[in-house]
Every structure is written in C-alpha cells, then in structure tokens.
Scaffold this motif. Structure first.
Motif, PDB file in Angstrom:
ATOM      1  N   LYS A   1       7.357  -1.369  98.015  1.00  0.00           N
ATOM      2  CA  LYS A   1       6.842  -0.006  98.177  1.00  0.00           C
ATOM      3  C   LYS A   1       7.278   0.885  97.017  1.00  0.00           C
ATOM      4  O   LYS A   1       6.483   1.666  96.480  1.00  0.00           O
ATOM      5  N   GLN A   2       8.535   0.737  96.610  1.00  0.00           N
ATOM      6  CA  GLN A   2       9.013   1.524  95.473  1.00  0.00           C
ATOM      7  C   GLN A   2       8.241   1.169  94.204  1.00  0.00           C
ATOM      8  O   GLN A   2       7.868   2.047  93.419  1.00  0.00           O
ATOM      9  N   GLU A   3       7.996  -0.125  94.031  1.00  0.00           N
ATOM     10  CA  GLU A   3       7.261  -0.545  92.837  1.00  0.00           C
ATOM     11  C   GLU A   3       5.824  -0.042  92.870  1.00  0.00           C
ATOM     12  O   GLU A   3       5.272   0.366  91.842  1.00  0.00           O
ATOM     13  N   ALA A   4       5.213  -0.068  94.059  1.00  0.00           N
ATOM     14  CA  ALA A   4       3.849   0.444  94.186  1.00  0.00           C
ATOM     15  C   ALA A   4       3.785   1.921  93.817  1.00  0.00           C
ATOM     16  O   ALA A   4       2.855   2.367  93.124  1.00  0.00           O
ATOM     17  N   ARG A   5       4.803   2.685  94.256  1.00  0.00           N
ATOM     18  CA  ARG A   5       4.860   4.107  93.885  1.00  0.00           C
ATOM     19  C   ARG A   5       5.000   4.261  92.374  1.00  0.00           C
ATOM     20  O   ARG A   5       4.366   5.128  91.754  1.00  0.00           O
ATOM     21  N   ALA A   6       5.829   3.387  91.774  1.00  0.00           N
ATOM     22  CA  ALA A   6       6.033   3.446  90.330  1.00  0.00           C
ATOM     23  C   ALA A   6       4.749   3.118  89.566  1.00  0.00           C
ATOM     24  O   ALA A   6       4.561   3.557  88.431  1.00  0.00           O
TER      25      ALA A   6
END
Length: 390
Positions: A36-41
């Motif tokens: 999820k963090q990577e998707a936001r990034a």
C-alpha cells in the motif's frame, strides 16, 4: 508461468521503486502495508489504494497449486495424449469456423496462425469453459509475499491496481488461474495492459467473456514476443538410424535443407527454407520434429518443454497435420530416478536448474553432454543405462 520480455522494464522499475519495502516474506499484514505504501509512492491516491487492498487475503490453495505441478514430469507422449483428445480437436475446428473472421483478422494484423491460438485456448481453459476460480488479487499478493518469485508477482499486483483504476478489475470478483492469469487465454494483468485488444468493438477488453477480445489479445501478445508472420513452428519428420544424434536438440540450428542432406525427411509437405533444430522429445526412437524459429516464442508463453512441444504439435494438428508416429522409445526414468540423475549431473558440474524431476531444457542439455562423453547415442533422452553409467 512466464516472465515476458515486455515486462522487463516494469519489473526493473518495480524493483527500484520497492527497494525501501519488504520484497517478500514476514508478516502478511505488514507485507500488504508495504504494498500500500509503495502504491501511494507510485501516485495512487489513498482511498483508491485502501479500497483495492481491503479484501486482500493470503490464499493457502494458491501456494499448494504452485508447489503441485507434477504433471510436467510426464514424458511428451503421455502428456500430449492426456491433453489432446478427439473432442478437443473437433471443438477446435468448430471454434475455427465460428470465429473465422476473427482468426482472419489476427492473421492479417499479427501474423499468428489460427491453430496456434486455438491450441492455447484449448489447453489454458478448454476453450473458455474452465477459467479458474481463484481470487486473482489474493493469488497475486500471496505469490508476491512468497519468496520463490516475488520479482514476477509483485509488479503484477500493481498492474492489477492499474486495471482497477480503469474499471477493469474487481478485487473481490475477478477470478482466474492460481498464478494470477485471467481470461480465456490466461493473461497476467501486465499482459492485459500492454496487449489487451477490444476485438468485438464494444469499447471494453473483456478476456473472460469475449472470445474475440481474448483471441485478438493473445495474437497481439505473441506478435510482440517475436512471432514471425507466415512461418511454421513445428514439423514432424522421420530420421535415419545412423544420424549423428549429438546434433539434435535446441542448441543446434541448421538450415532445413542441410537436415534433408543428412537424411531427415518431412512426414508431410515440404521443408521451409528456414533454420531449424531437430527435436526428439523421447529420444531417437520416438517422434521427431523440426522446430523452426517460431517454436522458441512458445517459451515466452510457458517455460515447460513438454507443454511447449505439446502445444506446438497440437497447433499443427488443428491445421490438418496427421497424428504423430509415436515410435517405440526406450523407457524413461521415474520422477525419483530423474531427480537422482539431476543430482549426478549437478555433481559433474552441469547446470540443470532446480532438482525437480522434470526433464527441461537444461537437464536435456546436460544429459546430451554426458551421453556424448560416455559414447552413448547423444539424443538427450535419459534412460536407466545413462543413470547407471553415471
């Protein structure tokens, strides 16, 4: 499973972008948080990401399926006779007539012969009848978390997210094969993004319900993988008994006319004016084929030698070739014996990949080298005599 060359950039960018996140393993919930963090990034907004991953669960059935692929240990004759039935041939010919205009369009635009796509359609989903009931998102996230091939599956999770933002993927309802492939010819999310085609003109790419969309998309993908327009892929041949068997196999490529000078003859038709390799799936006493350049494209679709050869052969049958001459090959090895052989080959310095009991390209290459060293017919077909000699 396959990692398509067209995905190389996607995999590389994912590896670079995700270097700050756990690539695999650890707590599943923490792993999903990292996704999820990577998707936001990557620029996806928080509400979209949260909705997409809200239902993600680890799927034990996916892991079980991933580790239960013993069917690829079967020799070519057994495998091909299991997958190719008269009913599949009859249905394939009916489908060819039913979607004649679509196949004509594929041949014009992408140069892929209809038998090739019909064979994949048959083997992957029995012409669309059995497309898999695994939740696709759960399968992809599970396999990305598993540490066997995260470099393949992690990018596919984000490709599925991209499809979701386009309205073409449901985290809870999209289903398919255990390895994340979707639709009648089983394409991974990144394949769909790159090669999806609206074949029926309704404005959507629906690979699960539209045969035209699925077939056109499969044709485009094969074209991008390097399929050569108007060229054959596999041709059954007869071979003389005194042939230099060490020249057989995919590592040796000669002009078809040179094979003819060595006594190799086509069972039907004429040789193409192309380079080719002599393929002996079960050694010099079994069926024999010339494999033309297009045959190598099959390995971009599936990495299994026995699957690829069977699919290529079935495509020729669907286009009118007669049933192969099975011959009378020497008995092969059991799965346990094959693993023992692979261990012996590794001990002698050969690269056979994983010791899995499967006679793949690397094991065949090592077998042929040892046969040649020991003065045995170097046809790359492992027997008890070779195992004992080692």
């Amino acid at each position: 499973m396959r990692l398509l060359p067209a995905l190389a950039a996607l995999v590389l960018s994912a590896a670079t972008a995700s270097s700050a996140y756990a690539q695999c393993g650890g707590s599943f919930s923490s792993f999903v948080s990292g996704l999820k963090q990577e998707a936001r990034a990557k620029g996806y907004d928080k509400s979209t990401v949260d909705r997409f991953f809200a239902s993600a669960r680890q799927d034990p059935k996916t892991l079980k399926a991933d580790r239960s692929q013993g069917v690829f240990q079967m020799p070519f004759l057994d495998f091909s006779q299991r997958l190719i039935s008269q009913n599949r041939i009859d249905v394939g010919r009916k489908k060819s007539k039913q979607y004649d205009a679509t196949f004509d369009r594929i041949e014009r635009q992408y140069g892929v012969s209809r038998g090739v796509l019909l064979a994949f359609w048959a083997f992957e989903t029995d012409y669309g009848a059995f497309q898999g009931d695994f939740n696709t998102l759960n399968s992809l996230v599970t396999l990305a978390h598993d540490c066997r091939r995260p470099e393949l599956f992690r990018p596919q999770v984000f490709a599925a997210l991209e499809l979701y933002t386009r309205g073409d993927f449901s985290p809870t309802k999209t289903t398919g094969a255990w390895a994340g492939e979707i639709g009648m010819v089983q394409m991974l999310p990144a394949d769909i993004i790159e090669n999806g085609v609206d074949g029926d003109g309704d404005g959507k790419v629906r690979l699960k319900t539209s045969a035209q969309d699925a077939l056109m998309s499969g044709g485009k993908m094969l074209s991008h993988l390097g399929w050569r327009t108007g060229e054959p892929w596999l041709q059954e041949v007869t071979v003389p008994r005194d042939l230099d068997w060490s020249k057989s196999g995919l590592d040796t490529t000669l002009p078809a006319q040179q094979w003819a000078k060595m006594g190799v003859k086509p069972r039907e038709g004429q040789f193409a004016n192309l380079p080719a390799s002599l393929l002996l799936p079960q050694g010099r006493k079994g069926p024999a084929f010339l494999a033309y350049p297009n045959y190598s494209v099959y390995f971009e679709w599936n990495k299994s030698f026995v699957y690829v050869t069977t699919a290529a052969y079935f495509a020729t049958r669907l286009e009118g070739a007669t049933r192969y001459d099975a011959g009378d090959p020497d008995p092969g090895l059991t799965g346990t014996q094959m693993k023992a052989l692979q261990k012996k080959l590794k001990a002698r310095g050969h690269d056979v990949g994983k010791v899995d009991g499967i006679l793949g390209k690397l094991t065949r290459r090592a077998v042929q080298a040892e046969q040649k060293r020991l003065g045995l017919p170097a046809d790359a077909w492992p027997t008890a005599a070779l195992l004992n000699a080692l």
